[in-house]
Design an enzyme around this catalytic site. Structure first.
Site, PDB file in Angstrom:
ATOM      1  N   HIS A   1       5.898   1.149  23.988  1.00  0.00           N
ATOM      2  CA  HIS A   1       5.654   0.173  22.996  1.00  0.00           C
ATOM      3  C   HIS A   1       4.544  -0.645  23.534  1.00  0.00           C
ATOM      4  O   HIS A   1       3.426  -1.024  23.299  1.00  0.00           O
ATOM      5  CB  HIS A   1       6.860  -0.848  22.422  1.00  0.00           C
ATOM      6  CG  HIS A   1       6.622  -1.565  21.593  1.00  0.00           C
ATOM      7  ND1 HIS A   1       6.757  -1.478  20.294  1.00  0.00           N
ATOM      8  CD2 HIS A   1       6.067  -2.833  21.782  1.00  0.00           C
ATOM      9  CE1 HIS A   1       6.310  -2.562  19.448  1.00  0.00           C
ATOM     10  NE2 HIS A   1       6.036  -3.534  20.396  1.00  0.00           N
ATOM     11  N   GLU A   2       4.963  -1.206  24.723  1.00  0.00           N
ATOM     12  CA  GLU A   2       4.238  -2.280  25.571  1.00  0.00           C
ATOM     13  C   GLU A   2       2.750  -1.474  25.996  1.00  0.00           C
ATOM     14  O   GLU A   2       1.765  -2.251  25.956  1.00  0.00           O
ATOM     15  CB  GLU A   2       4.681  -2.927  26.521  1.00  0.00           C
ATOM     16  CG  GLU A   2       6.066  -3.619  26.477  1.00  0.00           C
ATOM     17  CD  GLU A   2       5.778  -4.796  25.081  1.00  0.00           C
ATOM     18  OE1 GLU A   2       4.523  -5.255  25.059  1.00  0.00           O
ATOM     19  OE2 GLU A   2       6.558  -4.928  24.561  1.00  0.00           O
TER      20      GLU A   2
ATOM     21  N   HIS B   1       0.337  -1.871  23.260  1.00  0.00           N
ATOM     22  CA  HIS B   1      -0.441  -3.046  23.223  1.00  0.00           C
ATOM     23  C   HIS B   1      -1.410  -3.207  24.169  1.00  0.00           C
ATOM     24  O   HIS B   1      -2.436  -3.450  24.156  1.00  0.00           O
ATOM     25  CB  HIS B   1       0.617  -4.102  23.488  1.00  0.00           C
ATOM     26  CG  HIS B   1       1.455  -4.492  22.102  1.00  0.00           C
ATOM     27  ND1 HIS B   1       1.078  -4.855  21.174  1.00  0.00           N
ATOM     28  CD2 HIS B   1       2.768  -4.426  22.281  1.00  0.00           C
ATOM     29  CE1 HIS B   1       2.116  -5.071  20.212  1.00  0.00           C
ATOM     30  NE2 HIS B   1       3.215  -4.868  20.857  1.00  0.00           N
TER      31      HIS B   1
ATOM     32  N   GLU C   1       0.527  -4.683  16.484  1.00  0.00           N
ATOM     33  CA  GLU C   1       1.938  -4.069  16.427  1.00  0.00           C
ATOM     34  C   GLU C   1       1.433  -2.744  16.068  1.00  0.00           C
ATOM     35  O   GLU C   1       2.458  -1.698  16.394  1.00  0.00           O
ATOM     36  CB  GLU C   1       2.484  -4.682  15.402  1.00  0.00           C
ATOM     37  CG  GLU C   1       3.923  -4.477  15.529  1.00  0.00           C
ATOM     38  CD  GLU C   1       4.882  -4.787  16.918  1.00  0.00           C
ATOM     39  OE1 GLU C   1       3.964  -5.483  17.862  1.00  0.00           O
ATOM     40  OE2 GLU C   1       5.895  -4.404  17.357  1.00  0.00           O
TER      41      GLU C   1
HETATM   42 ZN    ZN Z   1       5.185  -5.411  19.771  1.00  0.00          ZN
END
Ligand code: ZN
Length: 514
Positions: A278-279, A282, A308
């Site tokens: 997830h990170e 980003h 996101e």
């Molecule tokens: Zn996030």
């Protein structure tokens, strides 16, 4: 598609002046970002008092520069200078977006900014205590003040009086151009299609095998696996870091210095791996921004929902798919040791896709997560519109959890006191999570159409085509388009819940035999 030429800003002196003034303020902001990262990862506890003074001082200086009357004058001159350029020309985009930032920064009176900051800092503390004791009455007066201050804030920013509502003015700070009406128009059809799927899953006889989620693995080995996977999908460790923190986040100063964190759970490899991927989504967005436009809107992310979308795309669309699981199973065997002998790639895939309604948003699976977000959107919209009194929040919350998730909330700790956002004054933020999820599905569906063999590549550990596609179509565009327009430009259609629902149905129906 317009090619971005870094040199273009140098051509128009009025633009150059506005951009360079704005860059000075952003440079200060990026310094604060590194101090913030340090506070969460490296700083000894004793440093806290001095660090908060450093950050407050930097914030004051940055706000002063971002609202400087000279910047306002430079922007007015730059607006005249770019009027004849095409709308999506980099210079015109920079001027348009700097104006948006300047107006938002100058529209709030200083006393309101200060009051918001001081109320939010006390409210966050009161919220943390109230949550521990599951005592809504303790938090209630603070939330009342936050709602009242946010309503004043919305009045200062203004909104479309004909078709909008005050919530729009608040959401605009997280998601430029976002309105409650548009959000509701996407969330309505999402819920209509998601609800029957969740009902079917709840009644299914076949259940996926979740045993991999309950097997202990060494945390250091998990971290090594995480670093390997983040690097393999495309995070550049020469221009970024991955460390540990209690709450995973992605920060840093600019595209060549991206700081991500993750955390690892001793009994669930997929918790840590999902959070790292997830990170990394980003982080790769930040690394993919155009270095020639550092500290200008053309070198910045569009909005929270598009940010996101990048994290959810790697975490869910890629990371919870069978082709990726086939590849990562091999990497797990290599990094996690003999404990992996008993698990197949199919078991990893099934464990990644267990659906189970629960009370807590941050623990929710890919399918039920969006129900949590829709509940919060309805409630904050009603509070800001003056249709829901803060005193009635717990009852309204619990009623919606029954409707949306079929759950009876046992206490406010696991109910309306669970999230930090409102206590920190952030109203209008929640929908960006689900908008991001929907954008991720729509982007990924388009990528699969445009890049034949994409997922076969994942099974071999080849993620480059997807990463390059995202960089060209999204990252390098900076803030050229607002999020709604970007979705249309990239996918050829306005944002819709359909691609996400097609993705979920295709995966969950065979897995649950429904
Ligand atoms: Zn996030």
């Amino acid at each position: 598609m317009t090619t971005v030429l870094a040199a273009s800003a140098a051509g128009i002196p009025a633009v150059e002046r506005a951009v360079s003034l704005a860059r000075e303020a952003r440079l200060l902001g990026s310094t604060a970002a590194i101090l913030g990262w340090d506070q969460e990862t490296m700083m000894p506890g004793g440093g806290l008092g001095h660090r908060s003074r450093q950050l407050a001082q930097l914030a004051r200086l940055e706000h002063g520069m971002a609202t400087d009357v000279r910047l306002g004058e430079a922007l007015a001159a730059a607006e005249d200078a770019v009027r004849a350029l095409p709308e999506d020309h980099a210079d015109r985009v920079n001027v348009r977006e700097l104006r948006r930032d300047f107006d938002r920064a100058t529209k709030l009176p200083a006393d309101l900014v200060e009051e918001l900051a001081s109320v939010a800092s006390i409210a966050q503390h009161e919220w943390a205590e109230a949550r521990k004791a599951s005592d809504f009455a303790r938090f209630r007066p603070w939330l009342e003040r936050i709602v009242a201050l946010n309503r004043r804030k919305a009045e200062c920013f203004g909104w479309d009086r004909a078709s909008g509502e005050p919530w729009d003015a608040l959401a605009d700070g997280f998601e430029p151009g976002c309105t409650a009406r548009e959000v509701a128009a996407v969330f309505g059809p999402l819920r209509a299609r998601l609800q029957p799927l969740l009902d079917a899953v709840r009644g299914a006889v076949r259940r996926p095998d979740g045993s991999f989620n309950e097997h202990p693995f060494d945390v250091d080995a998990q971290e090594r696996l995480g670093r390997f996977v983040c690097g393999a999908i495309g995070f550049d460790f020469g221009r970024g870091r991955l460390d540990r923190s209690t709450h995973p986040f992605c920060g840093g100063s600019h595209c060549n210095d991206v700081r991500m964190t993750s955390r690892y759970s001793p009994n669930c490899v997929l918790d840590g791996l999902g959070s790292s991927m997830h990170e990394t989504g980003h982080g790769m967005y930040e690394q993919g921004l155009d270095p020639a436009w550092v500290s200008t809107p053309m070198g910045e992310a569009v909005s929270l929902s598009i940010h996101e979308s990048q994290s959810r795309l790697w975490e869910n669309q890629v990371g919870r798919g069978m082709p990726f699981c086939r590849w990562v199973h091999g990497a797990m065997r290599e990094h996690l040791g003999s404990g992996m002998d008993r698990f197949t790639a199919q078991q990893v895939f099934e464990a990644a896709n267990v659906v189970e309604p629960g009370f807590i948003r941050v623990d929710a699976d890919e399918a039920t997560y969006n129900m949590h977000v829709m509940v919060r959107f309805e409630l904050e919209r009603a509070m800001i519109a003056g249709q829901l009194a803060v005193a009635d929040l717990p009852g309204a919350w619990n009623g919606l959890y029954r409707d949306y998730l079929g759950l009876t909330v046992p206490d406010d700790r696991r109910g309306c006191l669970q999230d930090v956002h409102w206590s920190g004054g952030m109203i209008g933020y929640f929908p960006t999570y689900t908008l991001g999820t929907l954008n991720a599905a729509q982007f990924f569906e388009t990528a699969r159409q445009e890049l034949p063999g994409l997922e076969e590549g994942f099974a071999r550990g080849d993620f480059r085509p997807l990463r390059e596609w995202l960089t060209a179509k999204i990252h390098r565009q900076g803030r050229r388009h607002l999020s709604g327009r970007l979705c249309e430009v990239v996918t050829g259609a306005p944002l819709s819940a359909d691609p996400f629902m097609r993705h979920l149905e295709a995966k969950l129906k065979p897995m649950y035999g429904i």
